[in-house]
Design an enzyme around this catalytic site. Structure first.
Site, PDB file in Angstrom:
ATOM      1  N   HIS A  60       0.821  -1.214   0.000  1.00  0.00           N
ATOM      2  CA  HIS A  60       0.000   0.000   0.000  1.00  0.00           C
ATOM      3  C   HIS A  60       0.855   1.265   0.000  1.00  0.00           C
ATOM      4  CE1 HIS A  60      -2.222   3.275   2.024  1.00  0.00           C
ATOM      5  NE2 HIS A  60      -3.173   2.891   1.192  1.00  0.00           N
TER       6      HIS A  60
ATOM      7  N   CYS B  78      34.748   3.106 -23.877  1.00  0.00           N
ATOM      8  CA  CYS B  78      33.863   2.986 -22.710  1.00  0.00           C
ATOM      9  C   CYS B  78      34.548   3.505 -21.448  1.00  0.00           C
ATOM     10  CB  CYS B  78      33.428   1.545 -22.505  1.00  0.00           C
ATOM     11  SG  CYS B  78      34.788   0.387 -22.255  1.00  0.00           S
TER      12      CYS B  78
END
Length: 787
Positions: A412, A743
């Site tokens: 919830h 990279c």
């Protein structure tokens, strides 16, 4: 007047009569059961019946008088008024025709299932409920395991009364819904015996990032209410839609389950789960895939992402869909603007939990452990509690952040915080023990799946970028992705794939154990290490398979996030000191004076001491490509010093099912040692592509230990010697028609370095996610100036 409609009489067009929840059940029952989706039969009371009940009994006028002048921010006054209305409704008898219609429909449903007094679930469905721009999930009550007409009539009346709970009144006022224009339908549906099996929720979209190609399935033992209430952290599965593969699974310790009770006043109760059952997978892989298939069918039918509840019946071992509603957060989000929350600096960590969303919140904590104390909560405070339920919503909407001890990402607290757009950490286990009221804290959900509570109120910034009309440069702009946790969210940044995915993050965060300790598990003498391994590998008799599976799941998460674009995974490149820090690692790692240039990368893979561990890496990669069908995943060999090393490593990789050229498999080599550049022509004959690692190339070109602060002033990727080698390798790659990218850190840190690479006409530049946009803009400008 129609008081009751059966599911086979209802379609989605009947929302005004039976509300979103019941209209959706009718729609699926009528149109999707023929496709194999199982939906339990039932009936719904109508809006006409509800309005007749309120008007013929004068309840409507009385309710209006009670609510007149209400301020929903005054939680004490809100509670008093809501209580008066609910008691009034419960005390008012149903009109005879309405009551008779309910009883007759119940008898008919019982006969349909060959039962005298069928056990049913009784759920409310407001006519403004479950609309695309508002979720009323949990706003009204649900009553389970109801049997007999007396229990049923009372449950129906309680559902109607729940339209006026504190949370429901508050929510409607804040959403601008006029209560007098909202009606309530009550759905009565055959109860599925998930109390003796499992149940859960499913989203056809990733709840945190909005990534649309994944189905998220949460599962627990027993009735599903414990997921929403946050009492149990669920098992979590991700299924990749395009290849119908389970790409990730996380099994929790499910200590309790909700089952039926024989007590009419308490129809359900929580009982302990046997210790040896707690960490077992609550549904099978086959059931996960069946649910995912149904989720995709339901999503396709409604043409939008869906939030679905499901249950496994322990009597027939069949799965059933018991609710479906539109997903209301990411389906309405504007993805043309990327919002990034960044901490200016980090502080001392108090605790951690599962991130909900990717925002940051800071302020004074207010520790509230009981609903009776919510009046003590003030606007802008951070709510710290055990767990929440719908009764907490009046204060949740004024909180700047929420932290709970219990709950998973579909509990919830998580659902409501997403809707409210506030940061939330769930499942911390100890936040309420470590944080006191009034304490200044910062909640960060901006660092991946794991979020942190920091001491003090820390400064943070919000970077917003509009990417709607962002052009793509000729140079491919790829990304460096470390943790799989950020992959889905990062995929929304304009990109051409992943130039570097690092295994080290997966091993460190998800596995935590040295691979050789798993391979030699039976021979381990250290009882403490064995106990740690047992806890982490619970359910795995074959410890090696744990390593393969978890490594594969991490790879698959990244590969799926960017599918079908190329994702290049680098084989492990831990240094000896880093491997030694893994559980059981000290026994298998030598002590080196300078691990940075020691036993790392390729030199490990063919070494008989480490080769069995490298084979596990190959098997994980093979699993992702073959079983999960993510053939966009390519591989890269780091720190490969010589041609001889390259040949040895390629041979091992091929022997373990990864042959270059087969099924589009490509193997790259990191260019991070001067020898790679000097012998580039020879390396180009062995590999399908190169990726420059500027960090190590700078270190080895300048002879600088990049871990040493004493010579850090010399370390500079912009040094002409480094740039000369980079320019040279790009030229050789182009000549030999081998793909060439970079990279390393340099283009992420230095825009001018990225421009230099574009001028050299490199194929791709792989960047850290937070630098992709600014570097893309710089490259675009550079390319315009290149003749």
């Amino acid at each position: 007047m129609t008081f009751v409609k059966f599911f086979d009489q209802i379609t989605i067009k009947d929302v005004p009569q039976v509300g979103g929840k019941n209209a959706s059940l009718g729609e699926m029952y009528c149109k999707l059961t023929k496709t194999g989706v199982r939906v339990p039969n039932g009936f719904a009371t109508t809006a006409e019946a509800y309005n007749s009940f309120l008007t013929t009994t004068d309840l409507k006028e009385k309710i209006k008088e009670i609510l007149d002048g209400l301020d929903t921010h005054n939680v004490i006054d809100l509670a008093k008024r809501g209580d008066v209305i609910r008691k009034l409704i419960i005390a008012t008898p149903f009109p005879l025709q309405f009551e008779t219609a309910i009883i007759d429909a119940y008898k008919k449903l019982s006969q349909f299932y060959h039962s005298k007094d069928l056990h049913v679930a009784v759920r409310s469905s407001a006519t403004a409920e479950d609309l695309p721009n508002a979720s009323f999930a949990g706003q009204q009550d649900t009553y389970l395991n109801i049997s007999g007409k007396t229990e049923l009539l009372l449950a129906v009346k309680k559902c109607i009364a729940s339209l006026f709970t504190n949370r429901a009144i508050s929510y409607r006022v804040d959403k601008g819904f006029d209560y007098s224009k909202i009606s309530l339908s009550v759905g009565v549906q055959k109860m599925i015996r998930s109390d003796i099996a499992s149940s859960g929720v499913m989203f056809t979209i990733d709840t945190e990032s909005g990534f649309t190609n994944a189905v998220l399935i949460n599962s627990i033992f027993g009735l599903g209410e414990n997921i929403v209430q946050g009492k149990v952290n669920p098992d979590e599965f991700y299924v990749f839609k395009p290849t119908r593969a389970i790409i990730s699974r996380s099994l929790s310790r499910k200590k309790i389950k909700m089952i039926y009770s024989s007590n009419p006043k308490q129809p359900v109760r929580d009982v302990p789960v046997a210790i040896n059952e707690q960490t077992k997978q609550s549904i099978s892989d086959q059931q996960v895939l069946e649910l995912a298939d149904w989720g995709i069918l339901i999503e396709k039918h409604y043409n939008r992402p869906m939030d679905i509840e499901w249950a496994l019946d322990g009597t027939d071992n069949q799965l059933y869909i018991i609710q479906a509603r539109p997903e209301t957060i990411h389906s309405v989000r504007n993805y043309s603007v990327i919002e990034e929350y960044v901490l200016e600096k980090k502080g001392a960590i108090i605790t951690s939990g599962r991130s909900v969303g990717s925002r940051i919140g800071a302020g004074a904590a207010n520790r509230i452990m009981s609903i009776k104390d919510i009046s003590k909560f003030k606007q802008g405070e951070i709510l710290v509690t055990d767990m929440t339920d719908p009764d907490w919503e009046p204060i949740m909407k004024i909180a700047s952040a929420i932290v709970t001890d219990k709950g998973g990402r579909t509990c919830h607290a998580a659902i409501i915080s997403r809707e409210l757009g506030i940061p939330c950490l769930v499942g911390t286990n100890d936040a309420s023990k470590k944080i006191i009221t009034g304490q200044e804290i910062t909640i960060s959900c901006a660092e991946g799946d794991t979020g942190f509570v920091y001491q003090d109120k820390l400064l943070f910034k919000i970077n917003k970028t509009n990417i709607k009309n962002l052009q793509r440069p000729k140079t491919k702009i790829m990304m460096n992705i470390g943790s799989p946790e950020i992959a889905f969210a990062s995929s929304f940044i304009p990109n051409d794939g992943v130039g570097l995915a690092r295994e080290e993050f997966i091993i460190n965060d998800s596995i935590k154990i040295h691979p050789l300790a798993l391979i030699n598990y039976a021979k381990l003498k250290d009882t403490k290490v064995k106990k740690q391994i047992d806890e982490l590998t619970n359910g795995y008799a074959d410890k090696k398979q744990f390593y393969v599976d978890k490594l594969a799941e991490g790879m698959a998460t990244i590969a799926s996030a960017f599918y079908p674009k190329d994702v290049i995974i680098r084989f492990s490149d831990f240094k000896t000191n880093e491997y030694a820090n893994l559980i059981g690692g000290a026994e298998y790692e030598p002590v080196e004076g300078n691990p940075m240039i020691g036993w790392r990368g390729a030199s490990r893979y063919y070494d008989e001491k480490f080769k069995p561990a490298f084979v596990l890496e190959c098997l994980a990669l093979k699993k992702v490509r073959e079983e999960m069908k993510l053939t966009n995943l390519k591989a890269m060999v780091p720190f490969c010093r010589t041609i001889e090393e390259a040949k040895k490593v390629i041979k091992i990789i091929a022997e373990n099912g990864l042959k270059q050229g087969k099924n589009n498999f490509e193997l790259y080599c990191m260019i991070e040692i001067p020898s790679n550049v000097i012998l580039a022509e020879e390396f180009a004959k062995l590999f399908d592509g190169f990726s420059i690692g500027s960090n190590d190339l700078t270190q080895l070109t300048l002879g600088v230990d990049r871990d040493s602060s004493l010579v850090s002033h010399i370390y500079d990727e912009n040094n002409q010697a480094v740039k000369t080698l980079i320019k040279q390798i790009i030229q050789v790659a182009k000549k030999n028609k081998v793909k060439i990218g970079i990279c390393g850190q340099a283009p992420s840190d230095f825009p001018d370095f990225a421009k230099f690479l574009a001028t050299c006409k490199i194929d791709s530049i792989s960047l850290n996610p937070d630098t992709v946009i600014k570097t893309t803009l710089a490259i675009l400008q550079t390319e315009k100036n290149i003749k």
